[in-house]
Design a protein around this motif. Structure first.
Motif, mmCIF file in Angstrom:
data_model
loop_
_atom_site.group_PDB
_atom_site.id
_atom_site.type_symbol
_atom_site.label_atom_id
_atom_site.label_comp_id
_atom_site.label_asym_id
_atom_site.label_seq_id
_atom_site.Cartn_x
_atom_site.Cartn_y
_atom_site.Cartn_z
ATOM 1 N N HIS A 1 52.688 95.898 30.201
ATOM 2 C CA HIS A 1 52.031 95.406 28.947
ATOM 3 C C HIS A 1 51.368 94.348 29.040
ATOM 4 O O HIS A 1 51.525 93.663 30.174
ATOM 5 N N PRO A 2 50.408 93.905 28.181
ATOM 6 C CA PRO A 2 49.524 92.696 28.561
ATOM 7 C C PRO A 2 50.251 91.571 28.607
ATOM 8 O O PRO A 2 51.388 91.289 28.383
ATOM 9 N N ALA A 3 49.865 90.654 29.441
ATOM 10 C CA ALA A 3 50.686 89.227 29.830
ATOM 11 C C ALA A 3 51.116 88.560 28.821
ATOM 12 O O ALA A 3 52.180 87.825 28.724
ATOM 13 N N MET A 4 50.432 88.560 27.705
ATOM 14 C CA MET A 4 50.808 87.690 26.449
ATOM 15 C C MET A 4 52.087 88.448 25.766
ATOM 16 O O MET A 4 52.689 87.678 24.974
ATOM 17 N N SER A 5 52.660 89.439 26.268
ATOM 18 C CA SER A 5 53.903 90.134 25.659
ATOM 19 C C SER A 5 54.937 89.522 26.489
ATOM 20 O O SER A 5 55.995 89.778 26.275
ATOM 21 N N ALA A 6 54.954 88.882 27.585
ATOM 22 C CA ALA A 6 55.815 88.238 28.579
ATOM 23 C C ALA A 6 56.752 87.202 27.720
ATOM 24 O O ALA A 6 56.236 86.593 26.917
ATOM 25 N N VAL A 7 57.855 87.075 28.493
ATOM 26 C CA VAL A 7 58.738 85.902 28.069
ATOM 27 C C VAL A 7 59.059 85.346 29.424
ATOM 28 O O VAL A 7 59.316 86.126 30.365
ATOM 29 N N VAL B 1 52.039 82.170 34.159
ATOM 30 C CA VAL B 1 50.800 81.654 34.721
ATOM 31 C C VAL B 1 49.806 82.179 33.534
ATOM 32 O O VAL B 1 49.582 83.282 33.546
ATOM 33 N N THR B 2 49.007 81.174 33.029
ATOM 34 C CA THR B 2 48.176 81.471 31.840
ATOM 35 C C THR B 2 46.683 81.685 32.507
ATOM 36 O O THR B 2 46.416 81.246 33.648
ATOM 37 N N GLY B 3 45.924 82.591 31.603
ATOM 38 C CA GLY B 3 44.569 82.750 32.066
ATOM 39 C C GLY B 3 44.234 83.933 32.916
ATOM 40 O O GLY B 3 45.379 84.981 33.009
ATOM 41 N N ASP B 4 43.266 84.272 33.242
ATOM 42 C CA ASP B 4 42.934 85.542 34.016
ATOM 43 C C ASP B 4 42.546 85.079 35.549
ATOM 44 O O ASP B 4 41.864 83.996 35.760
ATOM 45 N N PRO B 5 42.878 86.002 36.516
ATOM 46 C CA PRO B 5 43.336 87.198 36.185
ATOM 47 C C PRO B 5 44.910 87.050 35.798
ATOM 48 O O PRO B 5 45.578 86.404 36.379
ATOM 49 N N GLN B 6 45.420 88.116 35.454
ATOM 50 C CA GLN B 6 46.700 88.562 35.301
ATOM 51 C C GLN B 6 47.353 89.733 36.058
ATOM 52 O O GLN B 6 46.727 90.639 36.091
ATOM 53 N N LEU B 7 48.605 89.615 36.378
ATOM 54 C CA LEU B 7 49.189 90.799 36.866
ATOM 55 C C LEU B 7 49.362 91.864 36.079
ATOM 56 O O LEU B 7 49.838 91.564 34.889
ATOM 57 N N GLN B 8 48.666 93.042 36.316
ATOM 58 C CA GLN B 8 48.660 94.234 35.277
ATOM 59 C C GLN B 8 49.329 95.425 35.862
ATOM 60 O O GLN B 8 49.867 96.415 34.778
ATOM 61 N N ALA B 9 49.815 95.465 37.158
ATOM 62 C CA ALA B 9 50.317 96.791 37.499
ATOM 63 C C ALA B 9 50.849 96.634 38.906
ATOM 64 O O ALA B 9 50.405 95.778 39.540
ATOM 65 N N TYR B 10 51.532 97.521 39.526
ATOM 66 C CA TYR B 10 52.041 97.659 40.877
ATOM 67 C C TYR B 10 52.234 98.837 41.402
ATOM 68 O O TYR B 10 52.463 99.921 40.690
ATOM 69 N N TYR B 11 52.086 99.087 42.756
ATOM 70 C CA TYR B 11 52.517 100.074 43.446
ATOM 71 C C TYR B 11 53.380 99.505 44.521
ATOM 72 O O TYR B 11 53.057 98.390 45.174
ATOM 73 N N LYS B 12 54.527 100.206 44.712
ATOM 74 C CA LYS B 12 55.559 100.031 46.014
ATOM 75 C C LYS B 12 55.126 101.248 46.831
ATOM 76 O O LYS B 12 55.291 102.493 46.523
#
Length: 116
Positions: free
Chosen positions: A49-55, A72-83
């Motif tokens: 979900h968007p970074a602002m929904s984080a705790v 960490v605020t600002g862009d870029p933000q971690l949006q997804a991952y693949y393992k």
């Protein structure tokens, strides 16, 4: 060897994308995911979900502190991952170059240590 492909991008840009642009990117991710599944390289992966929904949780001196929002605020933000599973760092980098998000942001390749 196992690697994380950490996908960074702009939450604001993602939120401004048209429905057609969003579908095009989703289709590109589906095709990429299917290609690494078929190759046997896919281990796991999800968007966030968007970074602002984080705790963010910190516990200095044993005291729990909770802050709404990303660490960490600002862009870029971690949006997804693949393992993924790859035979080498070069192979992991090649896969990362095909992640659709690499066109809009960046993909960080991190090897996962394997412990006995």
């Amino acid at each position: 060897m196992k690697f994380m492909l950490l996908i960074y991008g702009s939450d604001q840009a993602t939120g401004r994308a048209s429905e057609a642009e969003t579908k095009q990117v989703a289709d590109a991710y589906e095709a990429f995911t299917q290609s690494i599944r078929q190759s046997g390289s896919f281990l796991d992966g999800d968007p966030f979900h968007p970074a602002m929904s984080a705790v963010t949780v910190r516990a200095p001196s044993g005291q729990t502190e909770i802050t709404d929002g990303p660490a960490v605020t600002g862009d870029p933000q971690l949006q997804a991952y693949y393992k993924i599973q790859a035979t080498s760092r070069d192979e992991a980098v090649e896969m990362a170059s095909r992640v659709p998000g690499a066109r809009f942001g960046s993909v960080e390749v991190r090897q996962i240590p394997e412990f006995d």
